[in-house]
Write an enzyme that holds these catalytic residues in place. Structure first.
Site, mmCIF file in Angstrom:
data_model
loop_
_atom_site.group_PDB
_atom_site.id
_atom_site.type_symbol
_atom_site.label_atom_id
_atom_site.label_comp_id
_atom_site.label_asym_id
_atom_site.label_seq_id
_atom_site.Cartn_x
_atom_site.Cartn_y
_atom_site.Cartn_z
ATOM 1 N N CYS A 60 0.834 -1.208 0.000
ATOM 2 C CA CYS A 60 0.000 0.000 0.000
ATOM 3 C C CYS A 60 0.862 1.248 0.000
ATOM 4 C CB CYS A 60 -0.924 0.005 1.216
ATOM 5 S SG CYS A 60 -0.025 0.021 2.780
ATOM 6 N N GLY A 61 2.136 1.077 0.295
ATOM 7 C CA GLY A 61 3.045 2.224 0.330
ATOM 8 C C GLY A 61 3.582 2.505 1.719
#
Ligand code: SF4
Length: 253
Positions: A238-239
């Site tokens: 997701c980062g």
């Protein structure tokens, strides 16, 4: 471990000494070291996902009042909220929920996402609804370190992770005590301490994030645990847990 902690100068940890030593330590020793080193200046991230109870249990034994950051993207499963509440009561958790600034329905409309069960642009959605709240949480709470539950066997992006890393992005140390554990060790710890898995775990959800099918789906026999995350795309993170020294523009993460 005493020899390791002595090698700290001017507030800087000697990671070249610490990380090789931690390769031979169990997660509980690493969490215990983090407690001694940072105390309540450490926080923890939790998605309250499949096996999140494990690190929450381990962390609160070492730092009972540790602040636990949970990001509410606006698209979590109702079961995740129930699981969070169950664990909050059982472990007396100090949960800090940071919410997306977007109204979940309005975001879909403005982003041109017509189908609520599928995200066309997952990077933009994660940037706006997951990374922005976490960036805000880390800025406001300003911890010196955070505990996270990533494991090397979960994704190629995690194989080179170290137990303790300096994050320019968050201006804090990322501590990953579970890096070397696999499903067998996780299961044994959960069983030993009678910890609950997320309610969707037994329905085949081995890794649990947001509820659009494009972001979390159950896995089938033979698939690895994270195959159900952003299935059908190249996206594997997701980062939040990208390499901690990444220099990407955090507004896009
Ligand atoms: S996991 Fe999916 S729904 Fe959740 S923030 Fe990322 S793209 Fe959006």
């Amino acid at each position: 471990m005493a020899a390791v902690t002595e090698n700290i100068a001017s507030g800087q940890l000697d990671l070249d000494l610490l990380n090789p030593a931690f390769e031979a330590s169990g997660p509980e020793k690493i969490v215990g070291w983090a407690a001694g080193q940072f105390g309540e200046d450490a926080v923890m991230w939790s998605s309250f996902g499949a096996e999140s109870a494990l690190l929450l249990h381990m962390a609160t034994r070492a730092i009972p009042n540790i602040r636990v950051i949970m990001v509410d993207t606006g698209y979590l499963f109702p079961e995740t909220w129930r699981h969070m509440e169950q664990l909050r009561q059982r472990l007396n958790l100090n949960v800090w929920v940071y919410r997306t600034q977007n109204d979940p329905i309005a975001y879909l409309h403005h982003a041109g996402e017509e189908n609520p069960t599928f995200r066309k642009d997952r990077d933009s959605c994660c940037a706006a609804n997951k990374n922005e709240p976490m960036n805000r949480a880390m800025k406001e709470l300003a911890p010196k370190a955070w505990l996270r539950g990533i494991r090397r066997d979960q994704a190629d992006t995690r194989k080179a992770a170290k137990f303790v890393e300096w994050s320019k992005r968050y201006d804090a140390y990322a501590i990953s005590p579970l890096l070397n554990w696999g499903s067998r060790e996780i299961y044994a710890y959960m069983k030993k301490h009678d910890l609950p898995f997320h309610p969707l775990y037994e329905k085949g959800y081995a890794s649990i994030g947001c509820n659009p099918l494009s972001c979390t789906r159950p896995i089938t026999a033979g698939e690895d645990a994270r195959a159900g995350r952003w299935a059908g795309s190249d996206k594997v993170e997701c980062g939040l847990n990208l390499p901690v020294d990444n220099s990407l523009d955090s507004s896009r993460l």
